[in-house]
Design an enzyme around this catalytic site. Structure first.
Site, mmCIF file in Angstrom:
data_model
loop_
_atom_site.group_PDB
_atom_site.id
_atom_site.type_symbol
_atom_site.label_atom_id
_atom_site.label_comp_id
_atom_site.label_asym_id
_atom_site.label_seq_id
_atom_site.Cartn_x
_atom_site.Cartn_y
_atom_site.Cartn_z
ATOM 1 N N ASP A 348 0.838 -1.193 0.000
ATOM 2 C CA ASP A 348 0.000 0.000 0.000
ATOM 3 C C ASP A 348 0.877 1.249 0.000
ATOM 4 O O ASP A 348 1.858 1.331 0.748
ATOM 5 C CB ASP A 348 -0.890 -0.029 1.254
ATOM 6 C CG ASP A 348 -1.802 1.169 1.358
ATOM 7 O OD1 ASP A 348 -2.676 1.321 0.483
ATOM 8 O OD2 ASP A 348 -1.634 1.958 2.308
ATOM 9 N N GLU A 384 1.749 -0.427 -5.066
ATOM 10 C CA GLU A 384 0.817 0.640 -5.402
ATOM 11 C C GLU A 384 1.713 1.853 -5.662
ATOM 12 O O GLU A 384 2.263 2.430 -4.706
ATOM 13 C CB GLU A 384 -0.152 0.915 -4.261
ATOM 14 C CG GLU A 384 -1.190 1.959 -4.612
ATOM 15 C CD GLU A 384 -2.164 2.246 -3.473
ATOM 16 O OE1 GLU A 384 -3.345 2.491 -3.762
ATOM 17 O OE2 GLU A 384 -1.746 2.239 -2.299
#
Length: 710
Positions: A348, A384
Site C-alpha cells: 500500500d 501501489e
C-alpha cells in the site's frame, strides 16, 4: 507464575519474543530508552502480574531471557526515557506498549484518553505528559509456538502471465454466505470453507489478494460514531493476524486457510501497510512505536521534530530509511513467507517506503533490497506506485522484479466505454500491456496489474449505475471519496425498473470484464463484481462493516449470468496464450506471409493509419492477434502455438459494420466466440474474411481464425 521470576541476560536476536523449548527470549530495539520493563499479565491480559527490567542492552537492543516460560504468555513493554516532543522524543513509561514483533494478540484496544501520552485538552497539547496507566484497556501480545504440520503443502507458483488476481476482504467474503457455518463467517476458517473455495475454483482465479489482515485498530472517531475501520489500513502489528479474523482465536487458523487455498491451486497475496501506523500525528495515541523510539520509527520534520512528515494522508509516515525499521519490515515479510506460507505482497502506498530520509528527489533502495532477498525474491511483489506526498506518482518507475497497480489502465478503459472522445491511442496501449510504461525498463506485460475496480472506489455494478457518489453512510456529509471516477449511470441514477437501462448496464459490465480479461498484463478482479455487487453508490466504504460491503450470495438470474460470463472469459484466457503473452508486441512480421504479431484495425478492415488514430471522435477499434505464429516458449521451453484472434470493441451507442480482415486467402473465415451484445455473451457462427460484421452499439466481440495461413 506465582513467585517473582528472574530474567537472565538473554540474546539481542531474534527481536521479539522467541520460545526455544526451555524459556522465552525477549528483545526490543530502542535507541532512546534509558530502561525497559517487560510487563507480564494473566492469560486474559486483564491483570498485570510482574514488571521485570530487561537486564541487558546490546547495540540499542534491550534483551532478557525468562527461563521455564511457555507459549501463551501475555506481555507488553514500558519504555523509560526522555519525553521531549519538541526534540522528537516521546517515551512515556505510564503507557503499555505493544511489541512491534508480536505474533499474536490478546484482548482489545478500548479507547479512552489514557492511551495518549499527553493530557487531551491541556493548553500545551502534546507537550504535556499524561501519567495514567492505560494497561487495562490496551491490546497485549502473546508468545506463540510456531510449530504447524504443513504436510505436503506446496506454493502454486503460478507464472505471472497465467495469474488472475481476486481482491477480497476476509470478513466480507463469507459473512452472508448461507452455506458457511455461522460461527465461521467473516474469518479465515470461513474463507477456507468448501463453499468459498468452490466458488473461487469454479470462477478460475489463481490468486486471492486479501485486504489487510495484519493486526489493525479501529480509529477512535469511527468507534465513537458507531463505525469501524473495515478495510484495515490502520496497522499496529505487522506479524499477527487480526484477531477478529480468527474464529478459533489461534494463528494456526490462518495457516489452515493458506494450506486449503494452496490445495485448491490458489496463491495468497497479502495487502500490507508498512507506510504508516495507527498512531497518527503528534496528537495521536501512544500504543507502540511512538513510545519505543519515536525518532527512529517515524519520519519527522527536520527543523521541527515535534511534527511528522505525512506522505500517506494518515498523520505519519513510517521511516523505512532507518536500518532497524527496514529490518522490522523485512523480518515481517519473511515471517509471512516462511512461517505462514503466503505467496506475495501488495504494498500500500509503496512510494512512501522508497522515500529517503534526506531527499525526495530519488527513490530509495527498499524494493531493490526486496528483489535481492533470497526469501522475498521468490514471491510476488506488487507496488501501489503512488503516495500522497509531493512527486508521489511513480507509475512505471519501480525496478524489475516488482509488479505495479496500473491506474492508467483503469482510467483509460473506463473512459473508452463511457464514450469519451480521444481514447483510441490510450486504449491500444492498455490492451497491449502498457509497453509505453514498462518496456523501457526491460520488463514484460505481466508487470502491469490491470484493474477496473478495487476496494477503493465504485464496484463494477455501481460504476455503470451512478453519476454521483453516495457516501452519506460514512457520516462525512458525502465529502469523502473521489469525485473523479469516470462513471456513467446509463440514463438513471441508482437502481431502476427501466428494462432498457438495466440491459445496457449489464452489457457495459460485460464489456468492461471482457476488455480486462483479453488485455495483455495481469487482470485483477474485485470480489463481488462477478455477482454484480452494489454498495449503493458508496465509493469509499472503508468504514462500512455491514451488508453494504459484504458480498451478496442470494444471486438472481441476472447475477448468475454475469458470474457464468466471467467464468467463461477467464477460461478463454487460460486456454489461449495469445491472450496472456509474456512479451510485448513488436508490431513486426512474424509469419512467412509478412503478417505482424499484432494489427490494429479500422472498422473498414484496414490497418489503422496515423490519421485514424488522430480522429478524436472515433470509438471503435479492432485488434488482430497472430497466435498461429506465436514466438514464445512455455515453462518447459516448448514453442507455444495458438489460434489467431480478432477482438472488436465498439463504444458508439449505435451499431458499426466492421469489415473482417483477409489475412491468408479469400476463403479464410472467422468463428464467433463471444459477443457482449447477447445477455449471456454467447455467440456462434462463421463469418468470411472481407465480409462485414454488424458490431452492435456498446459491445465487444471475440472471434478466432479457422483458416490456416500458407
Amino acid at each position: 507464575m506465582k513467585r517473582k521470576p528472574a530474567l537472565w541476560p538473554g540474546c539481542p536476536y531474534p527481536l521479539g519474543a522467541a520460545w526455544d523449548g526451555n524459556g522465552i527470549n525477549f528483545a526490543l530495539f530502542s535507541g532512546q530508552a534509558e530502561r525497559v520493563e517487560l510487563c507480564l499479565f494473566d492469560a486474559k491480559g486483564e491483570q498485570e502480574t510482574h514488571r521485570l527490567p530487561l537486564p541487558e542492552k546490546s547495540n540499542e537492543i534491550w534483551h532478557g531471557y525468562l527461563p521455564e516460560a511457555t507459549p501463551g504468555l501475555v506481555y507488553g513493554y514500558r519504555v523509560h526515557g526522555p519525553y521531549a516532543p519538541e526534540q522528537g522524543q516521546r517515551c512515556n513509561p505510564h503507557k503499555l506498549l505493544l511489541d512491534p514483533y508480536a505474533k499474536a494478540m490478546v484482548g482489545t484496544l478500548d479507547w479512552n484518553d489514557a492511551h495518549f501520552g499527553y493530557h487531551i485538552g491541556n493548553v500545551k497539547a502534546d507537550l504535556s505528559l499524561d501519567k495514567r496507566d492505560d494497561a487495562p484497556q490496551m491490546l497485549k501480545a502473546a508468545v506463540v509456538d510456531n510449530h504447524f504440520d504443513w504436510g505436503d503443502d506446496r506454493p502454486p507458483r503460478t507464472p505471472w502471465s497465467d495469474t488472475v488476481i481476486y481482491e477480497a476482504h476476509v470478513r466480507g467474503l463469507s459473512m452472508q454466505h448461507p452455506e458457511v457455518p455461522k460461527n465461521l463467517r467473516g474469518t479465515c476458517a470461513g474463507l477456507a470453507s468448501a463453499p468459498i473455495l468452490g466458488h473461487l475454483q469454479k470462477l478460475g482465479v489463481t490468486a486471492i489478494e486479501l485486504l489487510p489482515i495484519q493486526t489493525f485498530v479501529d480509529d477512535r472517531d469511527l468507534v465513537e460514531r458507531g463505525l469501524r475501520n473495515y478495510w484495515g489500513y490502520n496497522s499496529l502489528g505487522f506479524f499477527a493476524p487480526h484477531p477478529l479474523y480468527l474464529a478459533s482465536g489461534k494463528i494456526d487458523e490462518f495457516k489452515e486457510m493458506v494450506k486449503a487455498l494452496h490445495k485448491s491451486g490458489i496463491e495468497v497475496i497479502l495487502d500490507v501497510v508498512y507506510n504508516h501506523t495507527a498512531e497518527g500525528n503528534q496528537l495521536g495515541p501512544t500504543l507502540s512505536f511512538r513510545g519505543i523510539d519515536n525518532a527512529a520509527y517515524y519520519r519527522l520534520v527536520a527543523d521541527e521534530p515535534r511534527y511528522y512528515i505525512d506522505t500517506t494522508g494518515c498523520g505519519n509516515s513510517f521511516n523505512a530509511d532507518h536500518p532497524r525499521v527496514m529490518q522490522l519490515i523485512l523480518d515481517s515479510l519473511r515471517y509471512w513467507v516462511e512461517e505462514m506460507h503466503v505467496d506475495g505482497f501488495r504494498f500500500d502506498l509503496a512510494v512512501s517506503l522508497t522515500r529517503p530520509f534526506r531527499s525526495d528527489d530519488r527513490m530509495g533502495p527498499f524494493f531493490e533490497i526486496l528483489i535481492q532477498d533470497p526469501v522475498l525474491a521468490r514471491v510476488k511483489l506488487i507496488a501501489e506506485p503512488w503516495d500522497l506526498g509531493e512527486g508521489g506518482y511513480k507509475l512505471g518507475a519501480f525496478p524489475p522484479g516488482c509488479a505495479e497497480w496500473n491506474d492508467r489502465y483503469r482510467d483509460t478503459l473506463r473512459a473508452f466505454w463511457k464514450g469519451d472522445d480521444g481514447q483510441l491511442g490510450g486504449l491500444a496501449a492498455r490492451l497491449g500491456g502498457s509497453a509505453d510504461l514498462y518496456a523501457r525498463a526491460g520488463r514484460g506485460p505481466a508487470v502491469g496489474i490491470n484493474f477496473l475496480t478495487a476496494h477503493d472506489g465504485f464496484t463494477l455494478h455501481d460504476l455503470v449505475s451512478y453519476n454521483e457518489k453516495h457516501n452519506e453512510a460514512n457520516q462525512n456529509d458525502n465529502q469523502d471519496g473521489s469525485d473523479n471516477n469516470l462513471f456513467w449511470n446509463c440514463g438513471a441514477e441508482g437502481e431502476t425498473d427501466d428494462a432498457e437501462i438495466n440491459v445496457l448496464r449489464a452489457r457495459q459490465q460485460r464489456n468492461l470484464l471482457a476488455s480486462l480479461l483479453f488485455s495483455q498484463g495481469v487482470p485483477m478482479l474485485l470480489a463481488g463484481d462477478e455477482l454484480s455487487h452494489s454498495q449503493q453508490g458508496n465509493n469509499n466504504a472503508y468504514c462500512q462493516d455491514n451488508p453494504l460491503s459484504w458480498l451478496p450470495w442470494d444471486v438472481n438470474a441476472a447475477q448468475q449470468k454475469q458470474l457464468d460470463f466471467l467464468t467463461q472469459i477467464i477460461q478463454l484466457r487460460r486456454d489461449h496464450p495469445s491472450l496472456r503473452r509474456r512479451h510485448f508486441f513488436r508490431g513486426q512480421a512474424v509469419a512467412p506471409d509478412q503478417t505482424k504479431d499484432v494489427i490494429w484495425l479500422h472498422p473498414g478492415g484496414r490497418e489503422m493509419g496515423v490519421e485514424d488514430w488522430q480522429e478524436g471522435d472515433a470509438h471503435c477499434l479492432g485488434l488482430y492477434l497472430a497466435g498461429t505464429e506465436l514466438t514464445e516458449l512455455d515453462a518447459q521451453g516448448r514453442p507455444v502455438k495458438d489460434e489467431d484472434f480478432l477482438l472488436l470493441l465498439n463504444a458508439f451507442h449505435d451499431s458499426v459494420p466492421f469489415t473482417l480482415p483477409s489475412l491468408a486467402d479469400d476463403k479464410s473465415s472467422w468463428e464467433l466466440l463471444l459477443d457482449t451484445a447477447q445477455d449471456d455473451g454467447a455467440a456462434k457462427g462463421v463469418q468470411q474474411s472481407g465480409e462485414s460484421y454488424l458490431l452492435q452499439g456498446r459491445s465487444l466481440v471475440l472471434l478466432h481464425h479457422e483458416g490456416r495461413r500458407k
